[in-house]
Design a protein around this motif. Structure first.
Motif, short mmCIF file in Angstrom:
data_model
loop_
_atom_site.label_atom_id
_atom_site.label_comp_id
_atom_site.label_asym_id
_atom_site.label_seq_id
_atom_site.Cartn_x
_atom_site.Cartn_y
_atom_site.Cartn_z
N ALA A 1 0.83 -1.21 0.00
CA ALA A 1 0.00 0.00 0.00
C ALA A 1 0.86 1.26 0.00
O ALA A 1 0.58 2.23 -0.72
CB ALA A 1 -0.93 -0.01 1.21
N PHE A 2 1.94 1.24 0.78
CA PHE A 2 2.80 2.43 0.87
C PHE A 2 3.54 2.64 -0.45
O PHE A 2 3.63 3.78 -0.95
CB PHE A 2 3.79 2.27 2.01
CG PHE A 2 4.65 3.49 2.24
CD1 PHE A 2 4.14 4.59 2.91
CD2 PHE A 2 5.95 3.53 1.79
CE1 PHE A 2 4.92 5.72 3.12
CE2 PHE A 2 6.74 4.64 1.98
CZ PHE A 2 6.22 5.75 2.66
N HIS A 3 4.07 1.58 -1.04
CA HIS A 3 4.81 1.71 -2.29
C HIS A 3 3.90 2.17 -3.42
O HIS A 3 4.31 2.98 -4.27
CB HIS A 3 5.47 0.38 -2.66
CG HIS A 3 6.18 0.42 -3.98
ND1 HIS A 3 7.33 1.15 -4.19
CD2 HIS A 3 5.88 -0.16 -5.18
CE1 HIS A 3 7.72 1.01 -5.44
NE2 HIS A 3 6.85 0.23 -6.06
N THR A 4 2.68 1.67 -3.45
CA THR A 4 1.73 2.08 -4.49
C THR A 4 1.44 3.57 -4.40
O THR A 4 1.35 4.27 -5.42
CB THR A 4 0.41 1.29 -4.36
OG1 THR A 4 0.69 -0.10 -4.53
CG2 THR A 4 -0.60 1.73 -5.40
N ARG A 5 1.33 4.05 -3.17
CA ARG A 5 1.01 5.47 -2.96
C ARG A 5 2.22 6.37 -3.12
O ARG A 5 2.10 7.52 -3.58
CB ARG A 5 0.40 5.65 -1.58
CG ARG A 5 -0.20 7.01 -1.35
CD ARG A 5 -1.02 7.03 -0.08
NE ARG A 5 -1.68 8.31 0.10
CZ ARG A 5 -2.51 8.59 1.10
NH1 ARG A 5 -2.78 7.66 2.00
NH2 ARG A 5 -3.07 9.77 1.21
N HIS A 6 3.41 5.87 -2.75
CA HIS A 6 4.63 6.69 -2.79
C HIS A 6 5.76 5.91 -3.48
O HIS A 6 6.71 5.50 -2.83
CB HIS A 6 5.05 7.08 -1.37
CG HIS A 6 3.98 7.74 -0.57
ND1 HIS A 6 3.46 8.98 -0.88
CD2 HIS A 6 3.30 7.32 0.54
CE1 HIS A 6 2.53 9.31 0.01
NE2 HIS A 6 2.41 8.32 0.87
N PRO A 7 5.66 5.70 -4.79
CA PRO A 7 6.67 4.87 -5.49
C PRO A 7 8.07 5.47 -5.50
O PRO A 7 9.04 4.76 -5.74
CB PRO A 7 6.09 4.76 -6.91
CG PRO A 7 5.22 5.97 -7.05
CD PRO A 7 4.62 6.20 -5.70
N GLY A 8 8.18 6.77 -5.23
CA GLY A 8 9.51 7.39 -5.24
C GLY A 8 10.30 7.17 -3.98
O GLY A 8 11.50 7.48 -3.93
N ILE A 9 9.67 6.62 -2.94
CA ILE A 9 10.36 6.38 -1.67
C ILE A 9 11.08 5.03 -1.73
O ILE A 9 10.48 4.00 -2.01
CB ILE A 9 9.37 6.38 -0.49
CG1 ILE A 9 8.63 7.71 -0.40
CG2 ILE A 9 10.10 6.08 0.82
CD1 ILE A 9 9.53 8.90 -0.16
N SER A 10 12.38 5.06 -1.48
CA SER A 10 13.18 3.83 -1.42
C SER A 10 12.98 3.18 -0.05
O SER A 10 13.11 3.84 0.98
CB SER A 10 14.66 4.16 -1.63
OG SER A 10 15.47 3.03 -1.43
N LEU A 11 12.65 1.88 -0.05
CA LEU A 11 12.36 1.16 1.19
C LEU A 11 13.46 0.17 1.53
O LEU A 11 13.91 -0.59 0.67
CB LEU A 11 11.03 0.42 1.06
CG LEU A 11 9.78 1.29 0.97
CD1 LEU A 11 8.60 0.48 0.45
CD2 LEU A 11 9.45 1.89 2.33
N ASP A 12 13.89 0.17 2.76
CA ASP A 12 14.84 -0.81 3.29
C ASP A 12 14.11 -1.54 4.41
O ASP A 12 13.93 -1.01 5.50
CB ASP A 12 16.09 -0.10 3.81
CG ASP A 12 17.12 -1.06 4.38
OD1 ASP A 12 16.85 -2.29 4.39
OD2 ASP A 12 18.18 -0.61 4.84
N VAL A 13 13.64 -2.77 4.12
CA VAL A 13 12.83 -3.52 5.07
C VAL A 13 13.63 -4.70 5.59
O VAL A 13 14.16 -5.50 4.81
CB VAL A 13 11.52 -4.02 4.41
CG1 VAL A 13 10.65 -4.74 5.44
CG2 VAL A 13 10.76 -2.86 3.78
#
Length: 297
Positions: free
Chosen positions: A114-126
């Motif tokens: 949900a977060f990536h769909t809404r904010h695709p420009g944010i790089s995620l380190d999970v």
């Protein structure tokens, strides 16, 4: 001469490794250069920071005191850099998130998707890690947010409640208890063969405590340190397990059977370091996750 940032980084590397050679390798500089830089720092401060007389390098009393402030200074500078680079419209940025292991089976996917769909420009380190390490890494500014359980937290950790998690006995299609009316007395588990998560999981310690409280000694036929492995094993054998109910929602071939007395529920929380800069990405993730959690209740 006043100490510079490189002096702090060099000093902390030596303090961490207790060895000039290993610190120099990590920093990718020569050992003589590193030794010279540390001597410059000690000269600037007018004190000896490192005891070099033994087989390993140790901090002096002055070095221990200085290391505390050096670490804090570097953390604050890193937070300042993120604040300068932070883009409020969330067109870019970075979020460092950690979750405890059981959440990867049912929570991480929907929340991150949900977060990536809404904010695709944010790089995620999970990352997946224990709660103790999550809290330590939050305090050390190696993480922005963590998802774990409510309880006694380290000083400086702020927790926001998300939802309540319940657990049940879980069986597969080949288990004789499949289709049996529930709830099942927890004392009956002394006659069942179980497959459980290993002791590395907080969930396993939660289960063990419930068994101990009710004087149940189950027959543990198998232990696994992987949720996916455990669910596959239970689905294909006559072994039962105990898992959060939310995991069975993702596996229609598994059947939850309530226990009586039921295992105590647990509150899932979003953790962050208190009194520190919070990026736009972290704020957006917090807001979205809280809304998502409330919607699922």
């Amino acid at each position: 001469m006043k100490p510079e940032l490189r002096h702090l980084r060099y000093f902390l590397a030596v303090a961490e490794h207790a060895n000039f050679t290993r610190a120099a390798e990590e920093l990718r500089i020569s050992q003589p250069t590193l030794s010279q830089q540390i001597r410059q720092l000690e000269k600037a401060l007018g004190v000896q920071l490192l005891d070099r007389t033994g087989r390993t390098v140790r901090l002096t009393d002055a070095g221990t005191a200085y290391a505390h402030y050096a670490q804090r200074a570097l953390r604050d500078l890193a937070a300042g850099e993120r604040a300068v680079l932070d883009v409020q419209d969330l067109s870019r940025g970075r979020l460092r998130l950690a979750v405890t292991p059981t959440f990867t089976a049912y929570l991480t996917g929907p929340v991150i998707s949900a977060f990536h769909t809404r904010h695709p420009g944010i790089s995620l380190d999970v990352r997946e890690m224990t709660q103790d390490r999550i809290e330590a890494d939050l305090l050390a500014d190696r993480l922005d947010l963590g998802i774990a359980f409510a309880g006694t937290h380290l000083p400086g950790i702020e927790a926001t409640a998300l939802f309540t998690e319940s657990l049940s006995l879980v069986v597969g299609p080949h288990h004789p208890d499949t289709g049996a009316p529930g709830p099942m007395p927890v004392t009956d588990l002394g006659e069942r063969h179980l497959a459980l998560l290993s002791g590395d999981f907080a969930t396993r310690r939660h289960i063990d405590q419930h068994f101990a409280d009710h004087h149940v000694q189950p027959r543990i036929a198998l232990e696994a340190n992987s949720i996916s492995a455990l669910t596959e094993i239970v689905a294909r054998t006559r072994l039962a397990t105990v898992l959060p109910d939310a995991i069975t929602h993702e596996h229609p071939h598994l059947t939850p059977i309530p226990l009586t007395p039921a295992l105590p529920t647990r509150t899932v929380t979003l953790l962050r370091r208190d009194s520190t800069y919070q990026s736009a990405a972290a704020r957006a993730f917090t807001l979205q996750t809280v809304h998502w959690a409330h919607a699922r209740v």
